[in-house]
Every structure is written in C-alpha cells, then in structure tokens.
Motif scaffolding. Sequence first.
Motif: not given
Length: 396
Positions: A245-247, A154, A157-158, A250-251, A235, A30-31
Amino acid sequence: MAGDLRGWRVSVLGGAVFAVCMTGTTLPTPLYPLYQEKFHFSELTVTVVYAMYAVGVIGVLLLAGNASDAVGRRPVLLWGLGCAAASGVCFLSATGLGWLYAGRLLSGFSAGLFTGAATAYVMESAPPGGASRATFVATAVNMGGLGCGPLLAGVLAQYAARPLYLPFAVHLALVACSVAVVLWLPEAVEERRPLRTVRPQRPGVPPRVRPVFGPAATASFVGFALLGLFTSVSPAFLAQSLDVTDHAVSGAVVALAFFASTGGQLAVGPIGVRRSLPLGCAGLLAGLAALAGALYRDLLALVVLSAAVGGFGQGLAFRGALSAVGGASPADRRAAVISSLFVVAYGGISVPVIGVGLLTEPMGLEGAGLVFIACMAALVVAAAGYLLRRPVTVGT
C-alpha cells in the motif's frame, strides 16, 4: 563554439519542457486507489479514466499533429502547456468522476501536441552534427518524463500531506516555469503559415510498407498495452494481492517500466534496427511471462522483473518499429505512415486495458490479467515469427 553551446542549451531546455509535460500525463497513476476510495468506482472505471488519455492523444495526432510545421513550434508548445495546466486544475478541483475524465482527456491533448512539436524542436535546435545526441535527448526526456510522473506522485502521496492535491500543485508550478522558458526560447520554424492552413492527417499505409508495418505495429501495440496495464491497474494489484500500500513503491514500479523503455530505445543504436524488433518482441514476451508468474504466485520480485524486462523490450521494439516503418515509407507518405503507427500504439494503451477492466468483476484482477497476458503473448509471438521469417530491411 559559442554557437554550439547556445544550440545545446536551447535543445536541452526544450527537452526539459518536454519532460515536464510528459510527467503530468502519468502523475495520477499511483493515486488511482485513493480516487477509488474517495469516489467509490470499480477497476473498469479506472481503466476507462486511464484510456481517456489515449483518446486525447489520438485525436490531436490526427487533427493537428502537423500544426507546429505551419504555425511554429513555440505556439504549439504553449497550447500543450495550457492543456497540461487545465488538466492539473481538473484534478485539483475533482469532486466527482467527471473531473477525472476531463483531466485525463486534457492530459492526452497536451501529450498529443507535444509529441511532434517538442521532438522536432529538440532536434532542430541542436547544432550541426548533433542529430544523434539530440535524438537521445528527445527519447530520454519523453520516456523519462513519463517515468517521473508516478515516481513524483507516489513519493509526495506517501510522505507529504494532501496526496490528491500536492502532486498536481507541484506540477502546475513546473508548468508555469516551463511557460516562462518557452517564451524565452527562439522559434525554430522560419516560414510560418496561418492555423487555417493546417489540415487533418489521414493515416495510411502504402502497399509496399505493409509487410513491415504489420509486425511493427503489432509489437508496438503489445508494448504500449503492457505499459498501459502497469500505468492503470498495477497499483490496485500491488495493494490487493501483495498488500503493498506504499504509494512510493507502486509509483517506483511503474516508473521502472518507463525508465527501462528509455534504455531499450537507446540500445537500438548499437543493436541495429534489423535485430531490435525481434529482440524487442522477445523482451516483451519475457516481460509478459514474468507478469504472469507475478499474478499466479503473488510475488513482488516478479512484478519488478516484468517492469524492467518488459519495459526494455517495449523501448527496443518501438524505436525499432519507428525506424523500420519510417525507412520503408516513401518520403511523401512518411508522416501519414508514422501517424498510423502511433494510432495503433495508443490503441494498445486503451483497448486491452479496458478489456482487463471488463473482466475484473467476473474473473478477479489476477484472472483478467492472465487473459490479457495470453492474448498479448499470442500477438507478439505471431509478430516475432513473421520477423524471423522475413527480417526487416531498413530503407527499402
């Protein structure tokens, strides 16, 4: 009774270390959009960075896939954890694209070392009569660990600071704990030989296995290609086409594909190998169809459905393929044949995904994805058609 409890404790701890290693291999998923923004590279570069993992896995499987049979399980597990730690350091130190290539390659080395050694360790450490449950543990921690990587990265990161650093710092801490666990665990190989006795494994498929190997390898290739697409470019699709755009989201979507694969692998037992391959192909085809609908209509629900159904089909097909190919192979060639299957499967992770990256610039991500789906659907339909005409017979 006490011996059984100790055996299961050792087996589960070995499985936990396995999960930690596999978590690191999918941690960057997700990065990738953040790395694209930081280093200004294209979708093609994302797919090449991702594919370096498959290069590392295939290289280790061919050159040292049987090393733990000679030197012991624990040394190979420690080498794998060392590669996982070095990979994390590369990502933590990343000031340019070269660090990402190196990190992914080292991650592939760690997975290649763990694939055989950790699976064998988990199964060998189980008490007598526990082979079936030990296989469950090995299967669950392998695919479950792969699913935990994007989920962990994810969420961090979020919702936490320094999204390109904290996930790898957390994983390095888990690797350090895993090293301590491996140093405590007993060795499972009684008669060990020097490392110099290890020879590269040459893949090979005897003529009697080829009728089974062809459709099994094709289904494995498509299944791993689908997982590869989710782990590399999904992603970007979620962000660009669906404004997701929420990590963490997507993760979670990528994690769902791996968790569903675990479910598919576990379903092979009650379904049976004979039916699991064609049913797995059907699941893969349904997952590809859902993904095509998601690309065409820009619907998140269809992306989620594709991850769940396609992931389940991949797990069903791949474990069925392993069982069918292993059962059809002569004992003295079984390792070489299974290595060949893994080489084809990991080729599926890299080659089609790079093709998507090449087509993204002239066709856009959706167009490239639809071409990928059409090609993979043709392959899986061909494999399913063959299996329906000539069903797999295990043990022949």
